[in-house]
Scaffold this active site. Structure first.
Site, PDB file in Angstrom:
ATOM      1  N   ARG A   1       0.807  -1.268  -0.078  1.00 48.31           N
ATOM      2  CA  ARG A   1      -0.063   0.120   0.032  1.00 48.31           C
ATOM      3  C   ARG A   1       1.019   1.202   0.044  1.00 48.31           C
ATOM      4  NH1 ARG A   1      -3.130  -3.529  -0.688  1.00 48.31           N
ATOM      5  NH2 ARG A   1      -5.099  -3.844   0.282  1.00 48.31           N
TER       6      ARG A   1
ATOM      7  N   SER B   1     -10.497  -0.289   3.659  1.00 46.45           N
ATOM      8  CA  SER B   1      -9.662  -0.411   4.748  1.00 46.45           C
ATOM      9  C   SER B   1      -9.264   0.719   5.267  1.00 46.45           C
ATOM     10  CB  SER B   1      -8.477  -1.341   4.603  1.00 46.45           C
ATOM     11  OG  SER B   1      -8.754  -2.379   3.943  1.00 46.45           O
TER      12      SER B   1
ATOM     13  N   GLU C   1      -4.393   3.906   6.552  1.00 47.71           N
ATOM     14  CA  GLU C   1      -4.146   3.688   5.058  1.00 47.71           C
ATOM     15  C   GLU C   1      -4.899   4.805   4.324  1.00 47.71           C
ATOM     16  OE1 GLU C   1      -6.399   1.671   1.971  1.00 47.71           O
ATOM     17  OE2 GLU C   1      -5.391   0.040   2.550  1.00 47.71           O
TER      18      GLU C   1
HETATM   19  N1  EPU Z   1     -10.260 -10.566  10.328  1.00 42.95           N
HETATM   20  C1  EPU Z   1     -10.945 -10.565  11.670  1.00 42.95           C
HETATM   21  N2  EPU Z   1     -11.945  -9.570  11.900  1.00 42.95           N
HETATM   22  C2  EPU Z   1     -12.336  -8.775  10.886  1.00 42.95           C
HETATM   23  C3  EPU Z   1     -11.597  -8.710   9.708  1.00 42.95           C
HETATM   24  C4  EPU Z   1     -10.624  -9.488   9.552  1.00 42.95           C
HETATM   25  O1  EPU Z   1     -10.725 -11.302  12.592  1.00 42.95           O
HETATM   26  O2  EPU Z   1     -13.476  -7.920  11.330  1.00 42.95           O
HETATM   27  C5  EPU Z   1      -9.155 -11.531  10.352  1.00 42.95           C
HETATM   28  C6  EPU Z   1      -9.672 -12.907   9.762  1.00 42.95           C
HETATM   29  O3  EPU Z   1      -8.803 -13.674  10.358  1.00 42.95           O
HETATM   30  C7  EPU Z   1      -9.218 -12.726   8.328  1.00 42.95           C
HETATM   31  C8  EPU Z   1      -8.089 -11.945   8.107  1.00 42.95           C
HETATM   32  O4  EPU Z   1      -8.169 -11.007   9.355  1.00 42.95           O
HETATM   33  O5  EPU Z   1      -9.310 -14.245   7.806  1.00 42.95           O
HETATM   34  C9  EPU Z   1      -8.204 -11.628   6.704  1.00 42.95           C
HETATM   35  O6  EPU Z   1      -9.242 -10.557   6.731  1.00 42.95           O
HETATM   36  P1  EPU Z   1      -9.602 -10.141   5.119  1.00 42.95           P
HETATM   37  O7  EPU Z   1      -9.538 -11.211   4.108  1.00 42.95           O
HETATM   38  O8  EPU Z   1     -10.917  -9.558   4.953  1.00 42.95           O
HETATM   39  O9  EPU Z   1      -8.474  -9.243   4.488  1.00 42.95           O
HETATM   40  P2  EPU Z   1      -7.943  -8.185   5.262  1.00 42.95           P
HETATM   41  O10 EPU Z   1      -6.254  -8.545   5.680  1.00 42.95           O
HETATM   42  O11 EPU Z   1      -8.511  -7.563   6.394  1.00 42.95           O
HETATM   43  C10 EPU Z   1      -6.732  -6.960   3.367  1.00 42.95           C
HETATM   44  C11 EPU Z   1      -6.939  -5.578   2.627  1.00 42.95           C
HETATM   45  C12 EPU Z   1      -8.062  -5.313   1.926  1.00 42.95           C
HETATM   46  C13 EPU Z   1      -8.284  -6.528   0.893  1.00 42.95           C
HETATM   47  C14 EPU Z   1      -8.241  -8.044   1.497  1.00 42.95           C
HETATM   48  C15 EPU Z   1      -8.394  -9.143   0.702  1.00 42.95           C
HETATM   49  C16 EPU Z   1      -5.344  -4.153   3.618  1.00 42.95           C
HETATM   50  C17 EPU Z   1      -5.398  -3.049   4.572  1.00 42.95           C
HETATM   51  N3  EPU Z   1      -6.800  -4.578   3.668  1.00 42.95           N
HETATM   52  O12 EPU Z   1      -7.864  -6.948   4.288  1.00 42.95           O
HETATM   53  O13 EPU Z   1      -8.081  -4.218   1.032  1.00 42.95           O
HETATM   54  O14 EPU Z   1      -9.629  -6.515   0.054  1.00 42.95           O
HETATM   55  O15 EPU Z   1      -7.123  -7.983   2.092  1.00 42.95           O
HETATM   56  O16 EPU Z   1      -7.053  -9.124  -0.181  1.00 42.95           O
HETATM   57  O17 EPU Z   1      -4.361  -4.753   3.412  1.00 42.95           O
HETATM   58  C18 EPU Z   1      -8.454  -1.910   0.996  1.00 42.95           C
HETATM   59  O18 EPU Z   1      -7.359  -1.680   0.795  1.00 42.95           O
HETATM   60  O19 EPU Z   1      -9.422  -0.932   1.227  1.00 42.95           O
HETATM   61  C19 EPU Z   1      -9.074  -3.320   1.189  1.00 42.95           C
HETATM   62  C20 EPU Z   1     -10.233  -3.436   1.247  1.00 42.95           C
END
Ligand code: EPU
Length: 336
Positions: A161, A236, A332
């Site tokens: 990012r 995010s 972010e």
């Molecule tokens: N999780 C929780 N609680 C929550 C959300 C997430 O426990 O409320 C944990 C879970 O273990 C889940 C893990 O976090 O398995 C990962 O969650 P998710 O797959 O939703 O992805 P993320 O790491 O929260 C990132 C990006 C997103 C992108 C997704 C999918 C960042 C800051 N965010 O989110 O990007 O869509 O991965 O690849 O890296 C964005 O940048 O605006 C965005 C939405």
């Protein structure tokens, strides 16, 4: 093109926050951009889809909405093409165009809000793919001199990012076009991200193509992330923090099932959404703002929120995560 004064930015930011721009214009070409630069009104701020910024007050100077469009096939190779995309093109529309034309590489980045010109600034990423994986080069116009410069992949210094446009070149350029390399056949499909595999299986797809992956990503994102038309948000709000093995071990001691991803540099990435949820914020509402019930990483405007309110909520979240886990979350989104 006219330069307007005292314009509300409410329709131009996906958080749905009220703030005014002292001067505002929509630019459709580099020529119009240069005309605006020559007026000498400073500072100039470039607005893409307004999907990654938190407006906390009125903006002085000149706000320019980048509406430089166009998708052009630049070069054709044996198994790939280079496509040049106008900085003001809607990102998701570009992804759909690629999928429709059987061109692979950006399908995992379906439904990400914003514009093609803003995408390199924070090296957008989702479901195992980042913009840098398909990026060739971009053209940008200096907001100081009006001169155009081509930035190579190397010069953009992409990180998680992150890019040079969020660091020392921040606020200095308008990205007028971006060149992407997309595959024609033998696509490199990325289905390893857990949710994608599961969604494909639920859809009864055994041998997925790029259109299946795009569809799956759209399904996943729509089920987890709020539609800005319903609740204002910027995706995010925080980055997933990178932390040391030592900090991870202390978290695992009390939370043995904590999710984490080892990185090549020896650090580990911990999902910020998980940390925030553990602090009890998920689904919590504070005044007109809140932490989204299906994804704790997303802050929402339930209607009528101010930028200051969202910023205060973000601050409280940062404080509680730091107190509980000794990890300092970083936003972010750009806070203006
Ligand atoms: N999780 C929780 N609680 C929550 C959300 C997430 O426990 O409320 C944990 C879970 O273990 C889940 C893990 O976090 O398995 C990962 O969650 P998710 O797959 O939703 O992805 P993320 O790491 O929260 C990132 C990006 C997103 C992108 C997704 C999918 C960042 C800051 N965010 O989110 O990007 O869509 O991965 O690849 O890296 C964005 O940048 O605006 C965005 C939405």
């Amino acid at each position: 093109m006219t330069i307007q004064q005292n314009i509300s930015l409410l329709p131009f930011n996906t958080f749905g926050l009220e703030a005014k721009a002292a001067h505002f214009a929509e630019i459709h070409s580099v020529k119009e951009l240069r005309h605006c630069i020559r007026t000498g009104i400073q500072p100039i701020m470039i607005l893409g889809g307004g999907s990654n910024m938190l407006l906390t007050g009125d903006l002085r100077g000149l706000v320019l909405k980048n509406s430089i469009t166009g998708i052009n096939l630049l070069r054709t190779f044996k198994n790939k093409v280079w496509v040049e995309v106008g900085g003001g093109e809607n990102w998701h529309q570009f992804v759909l165009w690629a999928v429709r034309n059987g061109l692979g590489g950006v399908e995992n980045l379906s439904l990400i809000p914003g514009t093609a010109g803003a995408a390199p600034i924070q090296n957008i990423g989702a479901y195992g793919v980042e913009l840098k994986d398909v990026f060739v080069r971009l053209k940008a116009v200096s907001l100081e001199t009006g001169k155009m410069k081509t930035f190579s992949h190397h010069e953009c210094r992409f990180g998680y990012r992150d890019s040079i446009f969020k660091q020392e070149e921040r606020g200095k350029w308008c990205i007028s076009s971006v060149v992407f390399s997309l595959t024609k056949h033998k696509h490199h499909l990325n289905t390893s991200y857990g949710d994608i595999q599961r969604t494909l299986e639920n859809n009864g797809v055994n041998l997925p193509g790029i259109a299946d992956i795009s569809r799956a990503v759209i399904q996943i994102r729509s089920s987890k992330l709020p539609d800005p038309a319903q609740f204002g948000n910027c995706g995010s709000f925080f980055k997933n923090p990178e932390t040391s093995q030592q900090v991870l071990q202390s978290i695992l001691a009390s939370h043995p099932h904590a999710p984490y991803y080892p990185l090549e540099n020896g650090l580990v990435k911990i999902p910020a959404g998980w940390l925030i949820e553990q602090c009890g914020w998920k689904g919590k509402r504070v005044g007109n703002t809140g932490c989204y019930e299906k994804q704790a990483l997303v802050l929402v405007n339930y209607g009528g929120a101010t930028g200051a309110e969202v910023k205060a909520l973000a601050h409280s979240i940062i404080q509680s995560v730091e107190q509980k886990f000794d990890i300092r979350l970083e936003p972010e989104v750009n806070i203006l």
